[in-house]
Design an enzyme around this catalytic site. Structure first.
Site, PDB file in Angstrom:
ATOM      1  N   ASP A  47       0.838  -1.207   0.000  1.00  0.00           N
ATOM      2  CA  ASP A  47       0.000   0.000   0.000  1.00  0.00           C
ATOM      3  C   ASP A  47       0.878   1.266   0.000  1.00  0.00           C
ATOM      4  OD1 ASP A  47       0.897  -0.131   2.607  1.00  0.00           O
ATOM      5  OD2 ASP A  47      -1.095  -0.334   3.502  1.00  0.00           O
ATOM      6  N   SER A  48       2.207   1.081   0.066  1.00  0.00           N
ATOM      7  CA  SER A  48       3.127   2.206  -0.148  1.00  0.00           C
ATOM      8  C   SER A  48       2.980   2.728  -1.585  1.00  0.00           C
ATOM      9  CB  SER A  48       4.574   1.782   0.135  1.00  0.00           C
ATOM     10  OG  SER A  48       4.897   0.620  -0.592  1.00  0.00           O
TER      11      SER A  48
ATOM     12  N   ASP B 299      -0.933  -6.111  -0.639  1.00  0.00           N
ATOM     13  CA  ASP B 299      -1.430  -5.622   0.647  1.00  0.00           C
ATOM     14  C   ASP B 299      -2.941  -5.529   0.641  1.00  0.00           C
ATOM     15  OD1 ASP B 299       0.376  -5.160   2.700  1.00  0.00           O
ATOM     16  OD2 ASP B 299       1.055  -3.257   1.872  1.00  0.00           O
TER      17      ASP B 299
ATOM     18  N   LYS C 120      -1.105  -9.707   2.222  1.00  0.00           N
ATOM     19  CA  LYS C 120      -0.458  -9.312   3.482  1.00  0.00           C
ATOM     20  C   LYS C 120      -1.421  -8.416   4.236  1.00  0.00           C
ATOM     21  CE  LYS C 120       3.097  -6.179   3.656  1.00  0.00           C
ATOM     22  NZ  LYS C 120       2.520  -5.071   4.456  1.00  0.00           N
TER      23      LYS C 120
ATOM     24  N   GLU D 194      -1.886  -6.158   8.193  1.00  0.00           N
ATOM     25  CA  GLU D 194      -1.194  -5.646   9.380  1.00  0.00           C
ATOM     26  C   GLU D 194      -1.929  -6.069  10.657  1.00  0.00           C
ATOM     27  OE1 GLU D 194      -0.727  -1.418   9.105  1.00  0.00           O
ATOM     28  OE2 GLU D 194       0.483  -1.542   7.286  1.00  0.00           O
TER      29      GLU D 194
ATOM     30  N   GLU E  45       8.671  -4.575  10.944  1.00  0.00           N
ATOM     31  CA  GLU E  45       9.101  -3.257  10.479  1.00  0.00           C
ATOM     32  C   GLU E  45       9.527  -2.372  11.650  1.00  0.00           C
ATOM     33  OE1 GLU E  45       6.610  -1.403   7.552  1.00  0.00           O
ATOM     34  OE2 GLU E  45       7.621   0.534   7.742  1.00  0.00           O
TER      35      GLU E  45
HETATM   36  O1  KIV Z   1       3.512  -1.249   1.596  1.00  0.00           O
HETATM   37  C1  KIV Z   1       4.703  -1.564   1.755  1.00  0.00           C
HETATM   38  O2  KIV Z   1       5.559  -1.158   0.980  1.00  0.00           O
HETATM   39  C2  KIV Z   1       5.034  -2.436   2.885  1.00  0.00           C
HETATM   40  C3  KIV Z   1       6.471  -2.673   3.277  1.00  0.00           C
HETATM   41  C4  KIV Z   1       6.597  -3.835   4.163  1.00  0.00           C
HETATM   42  C5  KIV Z   1       7.490  -2.706   2.257  1.00  0.00           C
HETATM   43  O3  KIV Z   1       4.157  -2.910   3.501  1.00  0.00           O
END
Ligand code: KIV
Length: 277
Positions: free
Chosen positions: A44-45, A83, A113, A115, A182
């Site tokens: 999500d970056s 994400d 992924k 969180e 992280e």
């Molecule tokens: O969104 C992202 O870039 C991440 C990092 C772990 C690289 O979640």
């Protein structure tokens, strides 16, 4: 050959660390795959590195699915993870499954992924039960930036370090195949890595982790004004692109580009007729 989830997990404790990067579009994904990366994360970056958002909390499932599909077209032989963005899984198992379905079917990724620790263990269980591999993410979790009070290192006292370890054990128990750690102290990264049977993937969690993940735009030097403490530039793409564009502008201005080799064929008599009219 793309790593399978089984092969990825088997790299736990191996001498050959897992190397992961983000990518958000087809050409970048192609380049990252050509370099032999172990897995690509459509993180999500995306929001802050590509879409110009202020924060990852603005990123939607639609954004990730759209860019993940592009990545999947560029990297056809690499393990792809996407994400689950902010508020796309927190509500209920049903919501988490719906978001996951969009990332798998439209985004064409192999795993997702999310969180969080114990609070999302049931979500992980539900997604894994649906047959989708899940990667966890603990420590500095950018989707919770407002609750964490900014982007700074996490788990630096006993209580929060213990909580992080318990979260890691809980998501492992829920079926996660790996966990991103992280911005935590390197010593804690080592302890968590030793306690878990699944690979730990660090980003500011130290060399003892089973692998490392970084943001492509950081390591490739696309952000000239900012580099997180946990990252390193391995090249200067921004500078290289500026140089390339300068060459292009100069060639156009001097009439050195385009040249005959850029031309498309047309019969001489067609041009002669046009000129005679
Ligand atoms: O969104 C992202 O870039 C991440 C990092 C772990 C690289 O979640």
């Amino acid at each position: 050959m793309a790593l399978t989830i089984t092969e990825f997990r088997a790299r736990k404790g191996s001498d050959q660390k897992l190397a992961l990067l983000t990518a958000y579009d087809a050409p970048a994904a192609r380049a990252v795959e050509a370099a032999g990366i172990d897995a690509i994360l459509v993180g999500d970056s995306l929001g802050t590195n590509v879409l110009g958002y202020d924060s990852v909390v603005q990123v939607t499932v639609r954004d990730i699915a759209h860019h993940a599909a592009a990545v999947a077209r560029g990297a056809t032989d690499t393990l792809l993870i996407a994400d689950l963005p902010f508020m796309s899984y927190q509500e209920s198992d049903r919501q988490a499954l719906r978001s996951t379905r969009r990332l798998i079917q439209r985004g064409r990724v192999h795993a997702v992924k999310l969180e969080g620790g114990r609070a999302v263990a049931d979500r992980i269980r539900a997604i894994v039960a649906a047959g989708v591999p899940v990667m966890g993410h603990l420590g500095l979790t950018p989707q919770a930036v407002h609750q964490l009070g900014g982007f700074h290192a996490q788990a630096r006292d006993y209580d929060s370090a213990r909580a992080l370890l318990d979260d890691a054990l809980a998501i492992q128990e829920a079926g996660a195949f790996a966990v991103v750690l992280e911005a935590i102290p390197h010593e804690l990264g080592r302890v968590v890595t030793e306690r878990l049977a699944i690979p730990t993937i660090g980003i500011g969690a130290g060399p003892a982790c089973d692998g490392e993940i970084q943001v492509l735009h950081d390591v490739a030097g696309w952000n000239p004004d900012f580099l997180p403490r946990h990252s390193q530039r391995f090249g200067d793409s921004a500078k290289a692109t500026t140089y390339i564009v300068e060459q292009y502008v100069a060639a156009v201005r001097k009439g050195e580009f385009p040249t005959a080799k850029n031309s498309f064929k047309i019969a001489k008599k067609v041009i002669a007729r046009l000129e005679a009219e």
